[in-house]
Every structure is written in structure tokens, then in C-alpha cells.
Design a protein around this motif. Structure first.
Motif, short mmCIF file in Angstrom:
data_model
loop_
_atom_site.label_atom_id
_atom_site.label_comp_id
_atom_site.label_asym_id
_atom_site.label_seq_id
_atom_site.Cartn_x
_atom_site.Cartn_y
_atom_site.Cartn_z
N UNK A 74 0.83 -1.21 0.00
CA UNK A 74 0.00 0.00 0.00
C UNK A 74 0.86 1.26 0.00
N UNK A 75 1.99 1.20 0.72
CA UNK A 75 2.93 2.34 0.70
C UNK A 75 3.41 2.59 -0.72
N UNK A 76 3.76 1.51 -1.39
CA UNK A 76 4.26 1.64 -2.77
C UNK A 76 3.19 2.20 -3.71
N UNK A 77 1.92 1.87 -3.47
CA UNK A 77 0.85 2.39 -4.33
C UNK A 77 0.68 3.90 -4.12
N UNK A 78 0.96 4.38 -2.91
CA UNK A 78 0.85 5.82 -2.63
C UNK A 78 2.12 6.55 -3.06
N UNK A 79 3.27 5.92 -2.85
CA UNK A 79 4.56 6.53 -3.16
C UNK A 79 5.33 5.60 -4.11
N UNK A 80 5.21 5.81 -5.40
CA UNK A 80 5.77 4.88 -6.40
C UNK A 80 7.29 4.71 -6.32
N UNK A 81 8.00 5.64 -5.71
CA UNK A 81 9.46 5.50 -5.61
C UNK A 81 9.88 4.52 -4.52
N UNK A 82 8.91 3.82 -3.94
CA UNK A 82 9.16 2.88 -2.85
C UNK A 82 9.78 1.58 -3.36
N UNK A 83 10.74 1.08 -2.59
CA UNK A 83 11.29 -0.26 -2.82
C UNK A 83 11.03 -1.08 -1.57
#
Length: 427
Positions: free
Chosen positions: A62-71
Motif C-alpha cells: 500500500x505504501x508503494x501504491x501511494x509513493x511509487x518511488x518505494x522499494x
């Protein structure tokens, strides 16, 4: 318990802008998100945080969906790293107590092997290690959230484990090292119950991956408070788990020269770090392993190895031994070896050799090491060499030639037989 952050002297203006961006993005997406841990602790203590960690109700996906630069990283403990160019910020999902599922496994000795059971903020607070690291900063509402008495501990200047200390140390023995680091760095006492099991449980560190212990060693000795940290590590029997050969050498250090070398080095390291200057792990290991290496070198010489080869073999052997405790990467261990091997070159003062040595990329580190040795060992010849090379670096080219011409000839060392016995030397 919720307290006003502004009344405690904390303002959102003191928070890293990119960390604020993450928090605002997650809250806008209807997730809970708070600054947590060391950054909140340091702000309350009036110190400048080094890192800004974030805890959230959002899962890594879910973090990655909000912040696409997430790994998304990790297997035992899945985390989200939100990247801004080369920088990244750690965002962790609230953890809950372990259950019997594959997501929350605990090994035979009590160590956590899987830690991906998600929960609420209250459950997450109880899962954290020390109470002073379980404080949450609600930026949106200007609140400090304290579920485990961390504010009381800060007032008492004490470090207290959340839950049963022995169980928590068995879950992750590195918590013992963290206790020492925080106590030494922040000048805190370790609460009595949290302190009691450390000496008995210290051997559990031998089961921790040596690569992780290398990272922890750097945190301990590059904290800006390395001297108090070293004393606490030795007091609680933890240092020998990180540097077994060093602890053994310190126990046999009758003249105190080796202890003086380590203390002078760590004092210099603290000074450099607190002044914002760079330090290298290679130098730390060069100091810590100097006497163990010299002992092994002497053993090789007794086996009739030539001087240079004796030091080369001893250097390789002692570093190989150390890697079993703390996995020193080769990019550092190679520099450590070079610092040691360059020490004999300070005796060579012919102009050609001196100028060549001065251009060597390891000259400065080797020279700093010589200076430390000359003071710690109270060696007149070393002190003379250090003074000569100090002046040699300052004067112009003509003066350098004059210095080399007037320098006393290096003592000719007895040429050792090239014959060698097979096998390792007796130590």
C-alpha cells in the motif's frame, strides 16, 4: 498518553521536508503515519536527528501504491524504503505480537526468524525495544504519543526494555549492543531489570550473522562516543564477541601500550566525527587488531620467515580470523593491511623513496597510525620518525632534499633465511 509536541519544544519545522512529504502523502491516502523512534527521542533531548523513520498502518504494498518511488526490502522483516534520488526513508508497517503463522516465526533459542505480523499503533509500540524509542510524533495533530512510559524514562535519563528483558534479548541479541550504544552515546543508565541478563546472555551474539555485527560495530564506534561505549562493552562482556583477539590482547597488555593506542585512536575518532569529519572503518580495525597481528607476526618470524612476509602472512591470518566475528568487507580489510605494511617504510628516508611514499594513497592513514603508535608506545624512535615525516610534509623541495641527505641511515636488518617451515606458526 498524548502530549503537546509544541509545548515539549518540537515543531514540524524541525522535521526533514522529505519525511514530512511521506507522512502527508500517507495520511492524505487515509492511512495512519507517524514519525517514530530515534528521531522523536533526539528531538525531545534537544539533539539533531540523524534519521527520520516513519511508522504507518499501510502495508508495504500500500505504501508503494501511494509513493511509487518505494522499494520493498527484507524477508524476515519487510520494510518500505521511499527514495528521493539517492536518499531514502524507512517506512515500517505497525507490527503486532507474534502468532503461530509463517509470518511470525520464533526459533528454538527465542530469536525472531520472521516478523511480518501487522497490527495497530498500540501493538507496535509494545513490540519496540526500548521505551524511549517507542514514542510517536503525530505531525498533523501536534501530539507526542506515549504508550509505554517513554517520557518518564527520558526524564529519569534511563534505558528500559519493553517487556521481559531476557525474552526480548533472546528475540534479538543485538538489542544488547543497542542498549550499550544508547547508554554510551546518550549518557543514560540502563534500568536494573534491563541490565541484569546482559552478561549471561552475551554469548548469544555469536549466533548473529557476522555481517550484521560489522554494521553494529560501526554504529558503536562511529557514534561520536566510542570511548564510553568501549568501556561499557567490556564491562558487560560483549566486546569479546565482536573483537575476540583484541579482548585477549588487552587482557595480556601489561605495559598498557595497546590500551593507550586504542583509547587515543577512539578519542581522535570521536573528535573527528563530532567535528563533522570523515572516518574509515579500515583505521578502526587497524588499531583494534594491531597487537594480535604483531603477536602472530612474531610467531612467523620465529619460524624463520623474512620480516615482510611474516607481516603479510600475519595480516592475512588475523583479518581472516576477525571476519568470523565481524565480516569486514575487503574494501576495508585491504586498506587495514596496507596501513600495517606501510609502517616499515617510515624508516626509509632516501629522497627517492621518501617522495614515492609521500605520493602513496595510503600515506596519510599510515602516518596517522604511526603518530598514534609513537605516543601510545612511548617509543623514542617512533616519535623521531613521526616528527621527521611531519616536517618533511611541510617544507619545500630543497629542504626535503637536505633532510634526506642528513637523515641517519636506516638500520640494516639482519637478512633472514628464506627457508620456511610448513604449516601455521605456533602462537
Amino acid at each position: 498518553m498524548a502530549l503537546s509536541a509544541s509545548k515539549l519544544g518540537i515543531s514540524s519545522t524541525s522535521i526533514n521536508s522529505q519525511a514530512l512529504t511521506i507522512v502527508k502523502a500517507l495520511t492524505k491516502a487515509k492511512y495512519e503515519a507517524y514519525l517514530v523512534g530515534g528521531c522523536v527521542r533526539d528531538l525531545l533531548l534537544g539533539a539533531e536527528p540523524k534519521d527520520f523513520d516513519i511508522a504507518t498502518s499501510a502495508t508495504p504494498e500500500q505504501i508503494k501504491s501511494v509513493l511509487p518511488s518505494t522499494r520493498i526490502i527484507g524477508r524476515r522483516f519487510r520494510l518500505a524504503h521511499v527514495h528521493f534520488g539517492r536518499e531514502y526513508y524507512e517506512v515500517a508497517t505497525f507490527r503486532a505480537p507474534h502468532d503461530s503463522s509463517d509470518k511470525g516465526k520464533v526459533g528454538q533459542e527465542g530469536r525472531i526468524t520472521h516478523d511480518n505480523v501487522y497490527g495497530t499503533i498500540e501493538e507496535d509500540a509494545v513490540r519496540r525495544d526500548f521505551a524511549i524509542n517507542a514514542l510517536f510524533y503525530d505531525v498533523q495533530n501536534d501530539k507526542i504519543l506515549d504508550f509505554v512510559g517513554g517520557m518518564d524514562d527520558l526524564e529519569k535519563r534511563q534505558l528500559r526494555l519493553i517487556g521481559d528483558p531476557e525474552t526480548r534479548y533472546r528475540e534479538d541479541p543485538v538489542r544488547m549492543l543497542r542498549a550499550i550504544r544508547f547508554a554510551g552515546k546518550l549518557g543514560l543508565s540502563i534500568e536494573e531489570k534491563s541490565e541484569a541478563p546482559i552478561r549471561e546472555l552475551a554469548p548469544l551474539l555469536t549466533n548473529i550473522a557476522s555481517a550484521r555485527l560489522f554494521d553494529e560495530s560501526l554504529k558503536l564506534f562511529h557514534s561520536g562516543k566510542a570511548l564510553p561505549v568501549l568501556e561499557l562493552l567490556r564491562e558487560y562482556g560483549l566486546f569479546e564477541c565482536l573483537f575476540p583477539a583484541t579482548e585477549e590482547a588487552l587482557g595480556k597488555d601489561k605495559d598498557g601500550f595497546f590500551k593507550a593506542l586504542i583509547y587515543d585512536s577512539l578519542n581522535n575518532t570521536d573528535t573527528r566525527i563530532n567535528a563533522g569529519m570523515s572516518v574509515t572503518p579500515a583505521f578502526l580495525f587497524a588499531v583494534m587488531l594491531w597487537k594480535p597481528m604483531k603477536k602472530l607476526e612474531a610467531a612467523y618470524r620465529e619460524e624463520s620467515y623474512p620480516d615482510l612476509q611474516a607481516m603479510q602472512l600475519a595480516s592475512s591470518d588475523i583479518l581472516a580470523q576477525q571476519v568470523k566475528s565481524t565480516a569486514v568487507p575487503r574494501r576495508f580489510s585491504n586498506v587495514t593491511r596496507e596501513i600495517w605494511l606501510q609502517q616499515s617504510r617510515f624508516e626509509q628516508k632516501s629522497h627517492r623513496r621518501a617522495m614515492g611514499f609521500l605520493d602513496n594513497r595510503r600515506f596519510r592513514a599510515a602516518f596517522d597510525f604511526l603518530c598514534l603508535r609513537s605516543v601510545a608506545e612511548k617509543n623514542v624512535e617512533l616519535q623521531a620518525d613521526a616528527a621527521w615525516w611531519e616536517e618533511f610534509q611541510r617544507v619545500d623541495s630543497e629542504a626535503q632534499i637536505e633532510m634526506c641527505n642528513s637523515a641517519p641511515s636506516a638500520k640494516k636488518k639482519r637478512r633472514r633465511s628464506s627457508s620456511k617451515r610448513r604449516g601455521k606458526p605456533r602462537t
